[in-house]
Design a protein around this motif. Structure first.
Motif, short mmCIF file in Angstrom:
data_model
loop_
_atom_site.label_atom_id
_atom_site.label_comp_id
_atom_site.label_asym_id
_atom_site.label_seq_id
_atom_site.Cartn_x
_atom_site.Cartn_y
_atom_site.Cartn_z
N TYR A 21 0.84 -1.18 0.00
CA TYR A 21 0.00 0.00 0.00
C TYR A 21 0.88 1.23 0.00
CZ TYR A 21 -3.37 -3.43 1.57
OH TYR A 21 -4.16 -4.53 1.67
N SER A 22 0.36 2.31 -0.53
CA SER A 22 1.15 3.53 -0.46
C SER A 22 1.06 4.06 0.97
CB SER A 22 0.62 4.56 -1.46
OG SER A 22 -0.78 4.65 -1.33
N ARG A 23 1.95 4.99 1.27
CA ARG A 23 2.00 5.52 2.62
C ARG A 23 0.76 6.36 2.91
NH1 ARG A 23 6.80 5.45 6.03
NH2 ARG A 23 8.26 4.11 4.97
N PRO A 24 0.33 6.38 4.18
CA PRO A 24 -0.81 7.23 4.52
C PRO A 24 -0.50 8.69 4.22
CG PRO A 24 0.15 6.20 6.47
CD PRO A 24 0.86 5.65 5.30
N LYS A 25 -1.53 9.43 3.84
CA LYS A 25 -1.30 10.83 3.47
C LYS A 25 -1.65 11.77 4.61
CE LYS A 25 -1.87 10.39 -1.54
NZ LYS A 25 -1.39 9.02 -1.51
N GLY A 26 -1.79 11.24 5.79
CA GLY A 26 -2.21 12.12 6.88
C GLY A 26 -3.70 12.29 6.80
N GLY A 27 -4.21 13.48 6.78
CA GLY A 27 -5.64 13.69 6.72
C GLY A 27 -6.12 14.46 7.92
N GLY A 28 -5.23 14.73 8.82
CA GLY A 28 -5.60 15.58 9.94
C GLY A 28 -6.22 14.80 11.07
N GLY A 29 -6.28 15.44 12.24
CA GLY A 29 -6.94 14.85 13.40
C GLY A 29 -6.28 13.56 13.85
N ASP A 117 15.22 13.42 13.22
CA ASP A 117 14.34 12.41 13.83
C ASP A 117 15.24 11.33 14.39
OD1 ASP A 117 12.19 10.60 14.47
OD2 ASP A 117 10.97 11.68 13.02
N VAL A 118 14.63 10.24 14.84
CA VAL A 118 15.43 9.10 15.30
C VAL A 118 15.91 8.31 14.08
CG1 VAL A 118 14.27 8.90 17.52
CG2 VAL A 118 13.35 7.71 15.54
N ALA A 119 16.76 7.32 14.32
CA ALA A 119 17.34 6.58 13.20
C ALA A 119 16.29 5.76 12.47
CB ALA A 119 18.46 5.67 13.70
N PHE A 120 15.31 5.21 13.19
CA PHE A 120 14.30 4.36 12.58
C PHE A 120 12.92 4.85 12.99
CE2 PHE A 120 18.10 1.83 13.13
CZ PHE A 120 18.27 1.28 11.88
N PRO A 121 12.36 5.82 12.26
CA PRO A 121 11.10 6.42 12.70
C PRO A 121 9.95 5.42 12.81
CG PRO A 121 12.13 7.74 11.00
CD PRO A 121 12.92 6.48 11.09
N ARG A 122 9.87 4.46 11.88
CA ARG A 122 8.76 3.52 11.98
C ARG A 122 8.90 2.60 13.19
NH1 ARG A 122 7.99 0.56 6.35
NH2 ARG A 122 10.26 0.57 6.49
N LEU A 123 10.15 2.16 13.45
CA LEU A 123 10.36 1.33 14.63
C LEU A 123 10.00 2.10 15.89
CD1 LEU A 123 13.70 -0.63 14.10
CD2 LEU A 123 11.37 -1.46 13.99
N PRO A 583 4.53 8.85 7.13
CA PRO A 583 3.83 8.06 8.15
C PRO A 583 3.56 6.64 7.66
CG PRO A 583 2.50 9.96 7.43
CD PRO A 583 3.76 9.98 6.64
N SER A 584 3.14 5.78 8.56
CA SER A 584 2.91 4.39 8.19
C SER A 584 1.77 3.82 9.02
CB SER A 584 4.18 3.58 8.41
OG SER A 584 3.92 2.22 8.24
N TYR A 585 0.97 2.94 8.38
CA TYR A 585 -0.11 2.28 9.11
C TYR A 585 0.39 1.13 9.97
CZ TYR A 585 -3.06 4.24 5.35
OH TYR A 585 -3.68 5.06 4.46
#
Ligand SMILES: [Cu+2]
Lengths: 668, 199, 112
Positions: A21-29, A117-123, A583-585
């Protein structure tokens, strides 16, 4: 640089195979929050979750004190009482202090070392969601009416099926296992971050003391978490698969649990306290307007505590029958570990000595830590002496000691941190008047609650008993302690009020101007609140307290004079087209599978199937999701070739499959 | 290029994040296996009425499977060295060999476990049996995970995404694989070869 | 090493490779594997040949040698950054020390 991105995405984007899947686009809230990989948002999430659990654990504390206020208390029964004090301890240690430290570490560490940021943002996001899954799983035990009841250190054979037949201790074993996975991932991530992501010129010995203490804590976690992982697995297997590790009837060895638990448990004590030591070491120099006294000593004593903390665990087992030689050796090593801790206390005092002290709420809390922790440290030395400890073991004296250390040390330190960094995080200060009320009620309530417990303990009142008979001389001090705990509750109420009222007051006003405290370290280069991309450009660091040295200098008479205003030094925070990790789901999805596996182990193994499937699917999608979403708000800019962001995205997408697969595996 | 400046400035080690992460993780794993091995050592003479370790271990058989795992380290490093030369074909051959040797080791372990079970050593028989199966089981799970990683590498190789440029991925999986091997070197000596108590 | 891969990471890695250019050849790896096999054979031989009280020290030495060769050559610690070695050795030493103390406190050495 853009060819690189194109190349990296080929595997995923061109074909778009199943599950990519493509990465989430945010969307607010709320959608931004559950998919975020931003270390600042994750820090706030950690803090919010820890506060929530703090209210739960605090409520349990109120129940404990109500039950013990008078002899023959009838507020709760013995069985429920066991569950309440166990969950109070487990919650406060694993779900309040540790994640609150993680909140400060996540938010501030990258800023203090000048990273994007940190070295591994998703982790990093995964660590938070896994911790939350573990914490919620543990507290689910209440819904099943079957909470852990074996004390926070869960001594066997009390925790075996014969003495603890319900599912309570399974919730304990599995919940802590899940939370531990989060801590371990976070520790590895932050270690790599400190080693690899520092700003140009930021050598290790130009890092603020807070960053250093967080680094030491991550090493402690790195090496201590696997030990409790082993212990919890063995407990789980004993209870669910009939193994005989801790079962004396079959020749098993309850002492093995004690060793494993405390090999983890004593480093854990420093995991709890060192972050606050770091916070205090930032607050005191700022409000005493002096550099920290003996920076190297501060750092090395922290490292020394980190090392020596591994050689003292059996002081928790002086009455467990480990033999005179072990007792003697651990008595000695425990007495020695007081030395580096004493160094820290002296250095804080020397920092304040002769300084122009501003006694605001943050500084009050910091001095509270120094004084209260000293009391707790001294009572700790009294039970390093095994003969004295034999008298004190399992009494309220111990309860008094560790509350002076953990409440008076760790928790008050976090409050100092709240008042100090609130404008950095939320763009407005907390109110000073309510802040001072907050401090004085808490410090008075704290001493009224836990001070008398020294006396109760030395008079022989056991800990963990659900009630006591009149006539032992326990009545007065128990009543005093119960009054004290309500004063603490009042203090917490002042804090909550302060948060609400100061946010309301700040509404519609411009954010706090940069550098509200005349501070010293890199995070204050950014405007308040910190912009999403942190720094507009890398900061060239040439000294400890870099930010302060850009504002102040000494003239020919040795007098400190201002050479630049904060506004001149601070960055505007208006950089555009900064490349940030998308961002990531998958972190939240992966963590959702883990409690399912836990419930499956307890109730029906089939439940493990959807749980494991969720975890595996999330790993797969994680590995193959494209590194960036070119159309999203976080897309590539044209000028990102000289920032850290690029390296991060590349690093992470290349493959970090090893680690998450590992972690997922260890819960199965 | 600016990245060179990145690599050498004081703010970092210049090492790859991923590789560093794996090494940090392996440092942590030492404490995990240390705990399991200690739990075994403390319990190895607590066999009650069940079989004792000295009676039940089949040293010749375990020697063969230990040898198999040891050689899989060689094939692992050969697959990396092939990819570093850009030799995709040999990279795949050696990855396959490594995965097969790993599977052979796991097969041996399954055979060993079932034999023990037949001889009266179940998981719940004694503290010794619990500790033995837990320790070797954890190791087996680690090997199996390694095989999964190797298979993922092979899948991405056949998709055409495992090339000379990302040989580091193979190196990192290799680090994990070799670590699991050195743990077994330790287990083989301390648990099997050092004489165990007998009934 | 003048490839045109533009990734920051790859360039860093290659810059690093330049320093430690003497990556062993496949033949070297095979020679080490043969050495490891020979030591393993010697280890197994102790099961069949009684060497008395020298048994456990001999086994330990052989184990450490095997461990060392795999870590140094197959895991590239000999050629790679010392940072990696430090992490691994810290974990090893800490684990050995802590668990040996725990075994001692459990009277493992005297009771077996
Ligand atoms: Cu302790």
């Amino acid at each position: 640089m853009s060819e690189q991105t194109a190349e990296l995405t080929v595997g995923g984007d061109a074909a778009q195979p199943l599950g990519v899947y493509s990465r989430p686009k945010g969307g607010g809230g709320w959608r931004d929050w559950i998919t975020t990989v931003d270390h600042k948002k994750i820090g706030i999430l950690y803090g919010g979750a820890a506060l929530l659990f703090f209210f739960v654990g605090g409520f349990e504390a109120l129940l404990i004190r109500l039950q013990l206020a008078t002899p023959n208390g009838t507020v709760v029964g013995a069985d429920l009482y066991n569950q309440i004090y166990t969950m109070h301890g487990v919650t406060m240690v694993f779900l309040v202090i540790m994640p609150m430290a993680a909140a400060f570490a996540n938010y501030l560490l990258p800023l203090q070392i000048g990273a994007r940021d940190v070295a591994f943002p998703r982790l990093n996001a995964l660590s938070f969601w896994v911790f939350l899954a573990g914490g919620l799983f543990l507290n689910c035990a209440w819904l099943f009416g079957d909470a852990p009841d074996g004390g926070w250190f869960a001594y066997s054979p009390n925790t075996g099926v014969s003495f603890s037949p319900g599912h309570g201790m399974d919730f304990y074993a599995i919940g802590l296992q899940i939370a531990g996975i989060g801590s371990l991932i976070s520790a590895m991530n932050l270690i790599v971050t400190v080693l690899n992501m520092r700003a140009p010129g930021m050598t290790l010995f130009k890092m603020p003391v807070f960053s250093w203490m967080i680094l030491v804590v991550q090493f402690l976690l790195l090496f201590a978490v696997p030990v409790i992982t082993v212990a919890l697995f063995l407990l789980l297997f004993d209870r669910n698969f009939g193994s005989n590790f801790f079962n004396p009837e079959m020749g098993g060895d309850p002492l093995l649990w004690q060793h494993l638990f405390w090999i983890f448990g004593h480093p854990e004590v420093y995991i709890l306290i060192l972050p606050s030591f770091g916070i205090v070491s930032e607050v005191i120099p700022t409000f005493a307007r002096k550099p920290i006294f003996g920076y190297e000593f501060m750092v090395f004593s922290g490292i020394a505590i980190g090392f020596m903390g591994w050689g003292v665990w059996a002081h928790h087992m002086f009455v467990s029958g480990i033999g005179p030689i072990s007792v003697g050796a651990f008595t000695l090593s425990t007495m020695f570990i007081a030395v580096p801790t004493g160094v820290k206390i002296l250095n804080w005092l020397a920092t304040m000595w002769g300084g122009k002290i501003r006694l605001n709420a943050a500084m009050l809390f910091a001095t509270g830590v120094v004084s209260m922790f000293t009391i707790g440290g001294l009572s700790g030395v009294t039970h390093s002496l095994s003969p004295a400890d034999t008298q004190q073991t399992d009494t309220y004296y111990i309860v008094a000691h560790f509350h002076y250390v953990i409440f008076g040390g760790a928790l008050l330190g976090f409050f100092a941190g709240f008042y100090f960094w609130w404008p950095k995080v939320f763009g407005h200060k907390l109110g000073e008047t309510l802040g001072k009320w907050n401090f004085w009620t808490m410090i008075v309530g704290f001493n009224v609650t836990f001070g008398p417990m020294h006396i109760l303990g030395l008079n022989g009142m056991s800990r963990r008993i659900d009630t006591y008979s009149p006539g032992f001389g326990f009545e007065l001090w128990n009543m005093v302690a119960t009054i004290g705990v309500f004063i603490i509750a009042l203090g917490v109420l002042f804090f909550v009020l302060n948060v609400i009222l100061s946010a309301r007051r700040a509404r519609g006003l411009p954010p706090e101007p940069p550098d509200p405290w005349d501070a010293r370290s890199l995070e204050w280069f950014t405007p308040n609140p910190t912009p999403v991309h942190n720094f507009d450009e890398d900061i060239e660091v040439s000294s400890l307290d870099e930010f302060w040295h850009r504002k102040w200098t000494t003239d020919e008479n040795g007098k400190v004079v201002r050479k630049a205003t904060a506004a001149e030094v601070c960055q505007a925070g208006d950089a555009e087209n900064v490349h940030l990790p998308s961002p990531s789901y998958w972190p939240i999805v992966m963590s959702a599978g883990m409690p399912l596996i836990g419930f499956g182990l307890m109730y029906n193994l089939w439940l493990c199937v959807p749980g494991a499937a969720l975890v595996l699917m999330a790993i797969y999608a994680w590995v193959f999701e494209p590194p960036d979403d070119p159309d999203g708000p976080f897309g590539h800019g044209h000028d990102d070739h000289d920032d850290h962001g690029d390296a991060e995205a590349g690093d992470e997408s290349a493959s970090d499959e090893g680690a998450p697969q590992e972690e997922a595996a260890s819960v199965e | 290029m600016s990245s060179d400046a990145h690599a050498v400035h004081d703010g970092g080690t210049g090492l790859s994040n991923n590789k560093l992460l794996m090494w940090v993780f392996l440092g942590s794993e030492c404490l995990l296996f240390g705990g399991l091995i200690s739990a075994y050592l403390i319990n190895r003479n607590r066999f009650g009425d069940g079989p004792a370790p000295g009676d039940i271990f089949d040293i010749p058989f375990t020697s063969v499977s230990s040898f198999v795992l040891l050689m899989s380290s060689l094939t692992m490093v050969l697959s990396l060295s092939a990819l570093q030369r850009g030799d995709i074909r040999n990279n795949r051959i050696w990855l396959w060999t490594t995965a097969l040797l790993g599977a052979l080791f796991i097969g041996g372990q399954v055979y060993e476990f079932t034999t023990f079970l037949r001889e009266g050593l179940g998981y719940t028989t004694s503290p010794f049996s619990s500790a033995f199966f837990t320790l070797t089981g954890f190791h087996g799970v680690h090997v199996s995970l390694g095989i999964v990683m190797l298979m993922s590498l092979l899948i991405s190789s056949y998709r055409g995404t495992l090339r000379k440029e990302n040989s580091e991925t193979v190196e990192i999986v290799g680090l994990y694989w070799h670590f699991v091997d050195v743990v077994w070197i330790f287990i083989f000596t301390v648990i099997y070869l050092v004489p165990s108590p007998t009934t | 090493m003048s490839t045109d891969t533009p990734t920051t990471e790859a360039t860093v890695a290659e810059a690093h490779d330049d320093e430690a250019h003497d990556h062993p050849t496949d033949a070297k790896y095979v020679r080490i594997a043969i050495l490891l096999a020979v030591i393993t054979a010697a280890e197994v031989a102790t099961y069949f040949v009684d060497i008395g009280p020298a048994l456990i020290p001999t086994l330990m030495v052989m184990m450490v040698v095997k461990f060392f060769y795999v870590a140094a050559w197959f895991m590239h610690l000999k050629f790679d950054s010392v940072v990696f070695t430090r992490f691994f050795v810290t974990g090893l030493i800490l684990a050995t020390a802590v668990y040996c103390i725990a075994l001692t406190a459990s009277e493992f050495w005297s009771k077996g």
